[in-house]
Design a protein around this motif. Structure first.
Motif, PDB file in Angstrom:
ATOM      1  N   GLU A  21      37.055  44.845  48.096  1.00  8.38           N
ATOM      2  CA  GLU A  21      38.253  44.301  48.751  1.00  8.38           C
ATOM      3  C   GLU A  21      39.181  43.421  47.903  1.00  8.38           C
ATOM      4  O   GLU A  21      40.202  43.718  47.983  1.00  8.38           O
ATOM      5  CB  GLU A  21      37.713  43.633  50.096  1.00  8.38           C
ATOM      6  CG  GLU A  21      37.195  44.312  51.115  1.00  8.38           C
ATOM      7  CD  GLU A  21      35.783  44.703  50.702  1.00  8.38           C
ATOM      8  OE1 GLU A  21      34.946  43.843  49.933  1.00  8.38           O
ATOM      9  OE2 GLU A  21      35.169  45.468  51.679  1.00  8.38           O
ATOM     10  N   ASP A  22      38.171  42.590  46.971  1.00  6.72           N
ATOM     11  CA  ASP A  22      39.283  41.856  46.067  1.00  6.72           C
ATOM     12  C   ASP A  22      39.993  42.928  45.130  1.00  6.72           C
ATOM     13  O   ASP A  22      41.120  42.475  44.724  1.00  6.72           O
ATOM     14  CB  ASP A  22      38.262  40.987  45.322  1.00  6.72           C
ATOM     15  CG  ASP A  22      37.736  39.954  46.214  1.00  6.72           C
ATOM     16  OD1 ASP A  22      38.182  39.629  47.229  1.00  6.72           O
ATOM     17  OD2 ASP A  22      36.691  39.436  45.833  1.00  6.72           O
ATOM     18  N   TRP A  23      39.275  43.942  44.666  1.00  4.82           N
ATOM     19  CA  TRP A  23      40.081  44.644  43.868  1.00  4.82           C
ATOM     20  C   TRP A  23      41.085  45.562  44.651  1.00  4.82           C
ATOM     21  O   TRP A  23      42.086  45.732  43.915  1.00  4.82           O
ATOM     22  CB  TRP A  23      39.004  45.805  43.040  1.00  4.82           C
ATOM     23  CG  TRP A  23      38.431  45.372  41.870  1.00  4.82           C
ATOM     24  CD1 TRP A  23      37.041  44.926  41.981  1.00  4.82           C
ATOM     25  CD2 TRP A  23      38.732  45.226  40.612  1.00  4.82           C
ATOM     26  NE1 TRP A  23      36.523  44.590  40.611  1.00  4.82           N
ATOM     27  CE2 TRP A  23      37.764  44.786  39.882  1.00  4.82           C
ATOM     28  CE3 TRP A  23      40.253  45.148  40.142  1.00  4.82           C
ATOM     29  CZ2 TRP A  23      38.074  44.521  38.600  1.00  4.82           C
ATOM     30  CZ3 TRP A  23      40.313  45.070  38.914  1.00  4.82           C
ATOM     31  CH2 TRP A  23      39.236  44.594  38.113  1.00  4.82           C
ATOM     32  N   ALA A  24      40.892  45.850  45.607  1.00  7.65           N
ATOM     33  CA  ALA A  24      42.073  46.398  46.579  1.00  7.65           C
ATOM     34  C   ALA A  24      43.294  45.560  46.686  1.00  7.65           C
ATOM     35  O   ALA A  24      44.459  45.877  46.265  1.00  7.65           O
ATOM     36  CB  ALA A  24      41.482  47.015  47.795  1.00  7.65           C
ATOM     37  N   ALA A  25      42.895  44.287  46.825  1.00  3.24           N
ATOM     38  CA  ALA A  25      44.051  43.263  47.086  1.00  3.24           C
ATOM     39  C   ALA A  25      44.701  43.171  45.638  1.00  3.24           C
ATOM     40  O   ALA A  25      45.829  43.188  45.690  1.00  3.24           O
ATOM     41  CB  ALA A  25      43.405  42.061  47.500  1.00  3.24           C
ATOM     42  N   LEU A  60      42.305  36.772  40.310  1.00  3.49           N
ATOM     43  CA  LEU A  60      42.134  36.717  38.996  1.00  3.49           C
ATOM     44  C   LEU A  60      40.785  36.133  38.633  1.00  3.49           C
ATOM     45  O   LEU A  60      39.986  36.743  37.737  1.00  3.49           O
ATOM     46  CB  LEU A  60      43.463  36.103  38.201  1.00  3.49           C
ATOM     47  CG  LEU A  60      44.401  36.865  38.419  1.00  3.49           C
ATOM     48  CD1 LEU A  60      45.841  35.785  37.963  1.00  3.49           C
ATOM     49  CD2 LEU A  60      44.479  38.131  37.658  1.00  3.49           C
ATOM     50  N   THR A  61      40.473  35.000  39.265  1.00  4.68           N
ATOM     51  CA  THR A  61      39.346  34.179  38.761  1.00  4.68           C
ATOM     52  C   THR A  61      37.899  34.965  39.163  1.00  4.68           C
ATOM     53  O   THR A  61      36.897  35.138  38.277  1.00  4.68           O
ATOM     54  CB  THR A  61      39.026  32.865  39.503  1.00  4.68           C
ATOM     55  OG1 THR A  61      40.087  31.924  38.724  1.00  4.68           O
ATOM     56  CG2 THR A  61      37.811  32.329  39.546  1.00  4.68           C
ATOM     57  N   ASP A  74      35.294  36.530  36.603  1.00  4.58           N
ATOM     58  CA  ASP A  74      33.867  35.920  36.611  1.00  4.58           C
ATOM     59  C   ASP A  74      32.986  37.108  37.082  1.00  4.58           C
ATOM     60  O   ASP A  74      31.819  36.896  37.409  1.00  4.58           O
ATOM     61  CB  ASP A  74      33.826  34.840  37.431  1.00  4.58           C
ATOM     62  CG  ASP A  74      34.381  33.437  36.855  1.00  4.58           C
ATOM     63  OD1 ASP A  74      34.525  33.445  35.824  1.00  4.58           O
ATOM     64  OD2 ASP A  74      34.933  32.598  37.632  1.00  4.58           O
ATOM     65  N   ALA A  75      33.377  38.310  37.089  1.00  8.56           N
ATOM     66  CA  ALA A  75      32.619  39.435  37.580  1.00  8.56           C
ATOM     67  C   ALA A  75      32.162  39.136  39.025  1.00  8.56           C
ATOM     68  O   ALA A  75      30.996  39.549  39.289  1.00  8.56           O
ATOM     69  CB  ALA A  75      31.683  39.711  36.805  1.00  8.56           C
ATOM     70  N   GLU A  76      32.769  38.539  39.837  1.00 12.07           N
ATOM     71  CA  GLU A  76      32.392  38.243  41.180  1.00 12.07           C
ATOM     72  C   GLU A  76      33.281  38.780  42.291  1.00 12.07           C
ATOM     73  O   GLU A  76      33.231  38.656  43.432  1.00 12.07           O
ATOM     74  CB  GLU A  76      32.803  36.504  41.269  1.00 12.07           C
ATOM     75  CG  GLU A  76      31.967  35.566  40.495  1.00 12.07           C
ATOM     76  CD  GLU A  76      30.495  35.679  40.990  1.00 12.07           C
ATOM     77  OE1 GLU A  76      30.201  36.124  42.149  1.00 12.07           O
ATOM     78  OE2 GLU A  76      29.674  35.047  40.479  1.00 12.07           O
ATOM     79  N   ALA A  77      34.268  39.849  41.679  1.00 17.07           N
ATOM     80  CA  ALA A  77      35.114  40.342  42.524  1.00 17.07           C
ATOM     81  C   ALA A  77      34.624  41.528  43.424  1.00 17.07           C
ATOM     82  O   ALA A  77      33.808  42.358  42.938  1.00 17.07           O
ATOM     83  CB  ALA A  77      36.477  41.095  42.077  1.00 17.07           C
ATOM     84  N   SER A  78      34.875  41.718  44.905  1.00 17.02           N
ATOM     85  CA  SER A  78      34.220  42.569  45.875  1.00 17.02           C
ATOM     86  C   SER A  78      35.185  43.837  45.703  1.00 17.02           C
ATOM     87  O   SER A  78      36.303  43.853  45.008  1.00 17.02           O
ATOM     88  CB  SER A  78      34.124  42.076  47.193  1.00 17.02           C
ATOM     89  OG  SER A  78      35.441  41.781  47.694  1.00 17.02           O
TER      90      SER A  78
END
Lengths: 227, 216
Positions: free
Chosen positions: A30-34, A19-20, A24-28
């Motif tokens: 892979e993060d979005w997939a997770a 979520l963080t 913070d617009a730091e998600a990759s």
């Protein structure tokens, strides 16, 4: 504060991190997939994301308002010029004079700032200086002669008003033979100067000594510390 | 181990912050010039860093202490003591420590009020007040969240607040706090979670400005 049990802590930590990163617009990718995988099982995580994003935006707005006052605080760089000489004097005092402290620093600060009267060398009265030193074209046999000469010349030029009749004792030690005392004392000369940039000594809120410009045309009170 | 580190349960690997330089927009040599006493360099560094310094102090100061007074103290200390730093990489950490010490010391001294002029300047810093209900409600909620954030554990509070400063990346926060970037990220994540939980426990304003009490 954390209402989750230990078994769920790791899951919540991972979800919080995701979520963080999104907030913070730091998600990759892979993060979005997770995150989508989380959301497939727990759709309410989308509303949680929206709420945390909104909360962050509101908090950031409030904090930026609160710290905007920082933009009006300028660095008092004029302090800089007065700091280094004092620091140097402090080092000299530590190496040379046992009771120097504020008193000696103040005396030297005066010498640095306004200088001594023309024709008078700083001799005889300083520790480690031999009497009889030749200075400014005339002979100074003893410190007392040098001081008398300084007062005479000062009175002629108007730079010296006189000498205070009161000697302030700083330290008194009985002599070994018991016949008297060795006395360390303060003898004060009263001088006159025309000063364009006058400062008084003040104290900031942390107890540090600071110099404060004296408004032009405004008189200082009797006993004020100034330089 | 410091008290701050002891508060962490996450994997904390303290690393020295990166030197000031092109990575954070600071021209090379500026810090060295400031440490050597160059007034222009000092002024530039102060202007580049004073906002995050304010955020650090806001996170650490007692509520009654005046941020403007504290910032002036930090500015004065920077001018008078910056030459005592012997490593330019230490500047940000040193500034943060000065800010923390000053903010904590404020709790031991009496803060003077300086009258309406001070209040007026604070009002100006906040910008024009909103007149609509929505703007008033948002300002109220911002004040409430600021208050709630001040109740977070110190280690989380500082990272959460620093992230709210424009341009403060995880890396920049790491360079200030001396923490690993992953630790900064974890603290922000946990801090936000805590803040949300506190807000839920204490009730949150609805769109009409009324508060809805939530019972755990």
């Amino acid at each position: 504060m954390n209402t989750h049990d230990n078994d769920n802590t790791r899951d919540h930590l991972d979800r919080d991190t995701l979520l963080t990163r999104i907030i913070d617009a730091e998600a990759s990718a892979e993060d979005w997939a997770a995150f989508r995988a989380f959301a497939a099982d727990e759709p309410e995580v989308w509303s949680e994301l929206a709420e945390m994003q909104r909360q962050h935006d509101v908090l950031a707005g409030g904090l930026r308002e609160a710290i905007a006052i920082a933009d009006s605080i300028e660095l008092p760089v004029h302090e800089h010029e007065s700091v280094r000489p004092v620091a140097r004097i402090g080092a000299v005092m530590q190496n040379g004079w046992s009771w120097g402290g504020w008193l000696a620093a103040a005396a030297l600060l005066l010498a640095f700032t306004v200088g001594l009267p023309r024709g008078v060398g700083v001799v005889g009265g300083m520790p480690g200086t031999a009497p009889g030193t030749q200075a400014a074209g005339f002979s100074l046999g003893t410190p007392e002669e040098a001081l008398d000469r300084y007062i005479d010349l000062g009175k002629q030029s108007g730079a010296v008003v006189g000498q205070s009749p009161d000697f302030i004792v700083l330290e008194s030690t009985p002599l070994a033979d018991g016949g008297g005392n060795e006395v360390v004392y303060l003898r004060q000369q009263i001088e006159r100067r025309e000063v364009r940039d006058l400062y008084r000594l003040g104290t900031d809120e942390l107890g540090n000594t600071v110099r404060v410009p004296v408004e032009a045309g405004k008189a200082l009170g009797v006993g004020a510390k100034a330089f | 181990m410091t008290r701050r580190e002891a508060m962490d349960t996450d994997a904390t690997t303290a690393t020295p912050g990166p030197a000031f330089g092109p990575a954070d927009g600071t021209p090379p040599g500026l810090v060295r010039a400031a440490m050597a006493g160059d007034a222009d360099a000092l002024r530039t560094l102060w202007q580049d860093n004073r906002r995050w310094i304010a955020a650090v102090m806001l996170a650490a100061k007692p509520r009654e202490a005046d941020l403007e007074d504290l910032l002036q103290d930090v500015a004065l200390t920077m001018v008078r003591q910056v030459h005592t730093i012997d490593d330019e990489r230490a500047l940000r950490g040193w500034l943060r420590q000065v800010a923390l010490n000053t903010a904590r010391a404020a709790g031991r001294t009496t803060t003077r009020r300086k009258g309406l002029d001070r209040e007026r300047r604070h009002e100006l810093a906040r910008g024009p007040a909103g007149s609509g209900d929505a703007q008033v409600a948002q300002r109220d909620e911002a004040d409430r969240l600021m208050q709630l954030a001040s109740e977070l554990p110190e280690a989380y509070r500082e990272c959460v607040m620093l992230r709210c400063v424009r341009g403060m990346s995880y890396r920049a926060i790491a360079s200030i706090t001396g923490l690993a970037e992953t630790t900064v990220e974890t603290r922000i994540a946990r801090g936000r979670r805590m803040l949300r939980e506190i807000a839920q426990q204490q009730g949150k304003p609805q769109h009409n400005g009324q508060k809805q009490q939530v019972h755990a």
